[in-house]
Design an enzyme around this catalytic site. Structure first.
Site: not given
Ligand code: HEM
Length: 465
Positions: A269, A402, A409
């Site tokens: 991402t 996010f 996220c």
């Molecule tokens: C969840 C976007 C960076 C770890 C999500 C979701 C989105 C997202 C849209 C929700 C997905 C869903 O509903 O199915 C992004 C974007 C990022 C980014 C656009 C960067 C610009 C990161 C980073 C990490 C991370 C750097 C880790 C250090 C996670 C995790 C989840 C998550 C573990 C699941 C959370 C849960 O459901 O409890 N992210 N993310 N993401 N993201 Fe990110």
């Protein structure tokens, strides 16, 4: 109230609408939104999926009292590799709550602030590499930012160095991960009745790739166990953290799932976002100049410091650029929820309990009701703090890169700091230009999207800082 039927593109028996999909599913989904409007339903073989693409509908399904995260779509397949890791767990699975409670503090503002030096370290490695290459070498933008993001998440959260900038080839983890995600997409679009033997080679590779991911994660854990440390990072939280609610620690198997999850979620991402940011900036010289001028004003020729990304003197222009980049080119271009009960959305469309509803950010982020007639243009000014606050107040959930609510996220602050630091250091030291001034954006997609075959050049300004 009476319901209005949700438009359904004509499909075939058994295959349903699978024929609509090419190698670039997000473009297919957007194309169908352009044809069928704010809502439509496809049949992925026998499985229905509803797609919505306006702020108003997305806003409605972001209500966590009526809707929850869905795992019926492609994440159902990703789960085969990472089970009930945070990203792919059902909200009511015990391991989701447990890991959420144990890991959220590790991503709070203070721990992220403490990661500055390590984020700076990796960004400097990229800067050194670009300086060595000189102004004539085309830089494969997505590849370089993939290295940056992978090395950064591994170093900051696990104290593990992939050293991607010191290797000719990408780490096998990166290839395995890319292939795994792409295969997840294909499997999700595989007709249910297709006999398995047709896919023997693909299946073998799928499980082989999962094994590479697990081996990499286990090597990271082993490295820490051999050299115990009291670092308060993500891996420390995973190994030692106790869930306040159950009094339990994460199991070894779950730690492996979480590590792979973080390595995947934490780097695909962020690298896509940085790549798109550079794409948009190089196509919009006035926005580029603003970032340059502000980087110069804030940083001067001295080294970038943690204060520069904190609230006090942060580089506003970079923040607006990142917000606008995530609007136009959300690295995760869609996420899915499902209704807890049969319900009407938009006051008239009946959706069924458990049926996945995909929020098409690649479309809802362009909603002219919210963003006006120039919604398709890259204009960081619309993301100035006051204006951004107004948009979110008047049009809740108009900007959702996010994800939503408690399943949003966990790494948002992390990604944000990493991206701002990288931009600051790169802009301070280089002038960038398109390798091909006529480059037309093409999207490479798996779970996330990136610009395809996008190259730029970097010319050292005057001496590196
Ligand atoms: C969840 C976007 C960076 C770890 C999500 C979701 C989105 C997202 C849209 C929700 C997905 C869903 O509903 O199915 C992004 C974007 C990022 C980014 C656009 C960067 C610009 C990161 C980073 C990490 C991370 C750097 C880790 C250090 C996670 C995790 C989840 C998550 C573990 C699941 C959370 C849960 O459901 O409890 N992210 N993310 N993401 N993201 Fe990110």
């Amino acid at each position: 109230a009476d319901s209005v039927p949700i438009p359904e593109p004509p499909g075939l028996p058994f295959l349903g609408n699978l024929g609509e999909f090419t190698a670039n599913p997000i473009e297919d989904i957007v194309r169908l939104s352009n044809t069928y409007g704010e809502i439509y339903r496809l049949h992925m073989g026998s499985r229905p999926v509803v797609f919505i693409s306006t702020q108003a509908l997305v806003n409605e399904v972001c209500d966590e009292k009526r809707f929850q995260k869905s795992l019926s779509s492609v994440l159902r397949v990703v789960r085969e590799g990472v089970h009930d890791g945070l990203f792919t767990a059902h909200s009511d699975e015990p391991n989701w709550g447990k890991a959420h409670r144990v890991l959220t503090p590790a991503f709070g503002p203070l721990p992220i602030r403490d990661m500055f030096d390590e984020m700076h370290d990796i960004s400097s490695q990229l800067a050194l590499k670009l300086a060595r290459h000189g102004p004539h070498k085309p830089i494969p933008v997505s590849d370089e930012f993939t290295k940056l993001a992978l090395d950064t998440i591994a170093l900051c959260s696990m104290d593990y160095r992939f050293n991607s900038y010191y290797k000719d080839k990408m780490h096998p983890f990166v290839q395995a991960m890319g292939d795994f995600l792409a295969e997840c997409g294909r499997r999700n679009r595989r007709p249910g009745f297709a006999p398995n033997f047709l896919y023997r080679a693909a299946n073998e590779k799928f499980y082989n790739d999962i094994a590479i991911l697990r081996d990499t994660a286990n090597a990271v854990v082993e490295a820490r166990r051999k050299n115990p440390s009291d670092r308060k990072d993500l891996l420390g939280a995973m190994l030692n953290g106790v869930d306040p609610q159950t009094g339990e620690k994460l199991s070894d198997a779950n730690i492996t799932d979480q590590l792979i999850t973080f390595l995947i979620a934490g780097h695909e991402t962020t690298s896509g976002t940085l790549s798109f940011a550079f794409y948009h900036l190089l196509k919009n010289p006035s926005a580029y100049r603003k970032v340059q001028e502000e980087a110069d004003a804030v940083l001067g020729k001295g080294p970038a410091k943690v204060e520069h990304v904190s609230k006090l003197v942060y580089i506003q222009a970079a923040i607006q650029v990142l917000r606008e980049t995530l609007r136009l080119s959300a690295a995760i271009p869609a996420f899915s929820v499902e209704a807890l009960e049969d319900t009407l959305i938009g006051g008239k469309y009946l959706v069924h309990k458990g049926e996945p509803i995909t929020c098409v950010l690649a479309k809802s982020h362009l909603d002219p009701v919210v963003y006006g007639d120039d919604a398709n243009d890259f204009k960081p000014e619309r993301m100035l703090d006051d204006e951004f606050a107004r948009l979110n107040r008047e049009f809740p959930n108009c900007w959702k890169p996010f994800g939503n609510g408690k399943r949003g996220c966990i790494g948002r602050g992390f990604a944000w700091n990493e991206a701002v630091i990288a931009m600051a250091i790169l802009f301070q030291n280089f002038n960038f230009s398109l390798d091909d001034p006529n480059y037309q954006l093409e999207i490479a997609s798996s779970l996330t999207i990136k610009p395809k075959d996008f190259f730029m050049r970097a010319t050292l300004r005057d001496g590196m800082t």
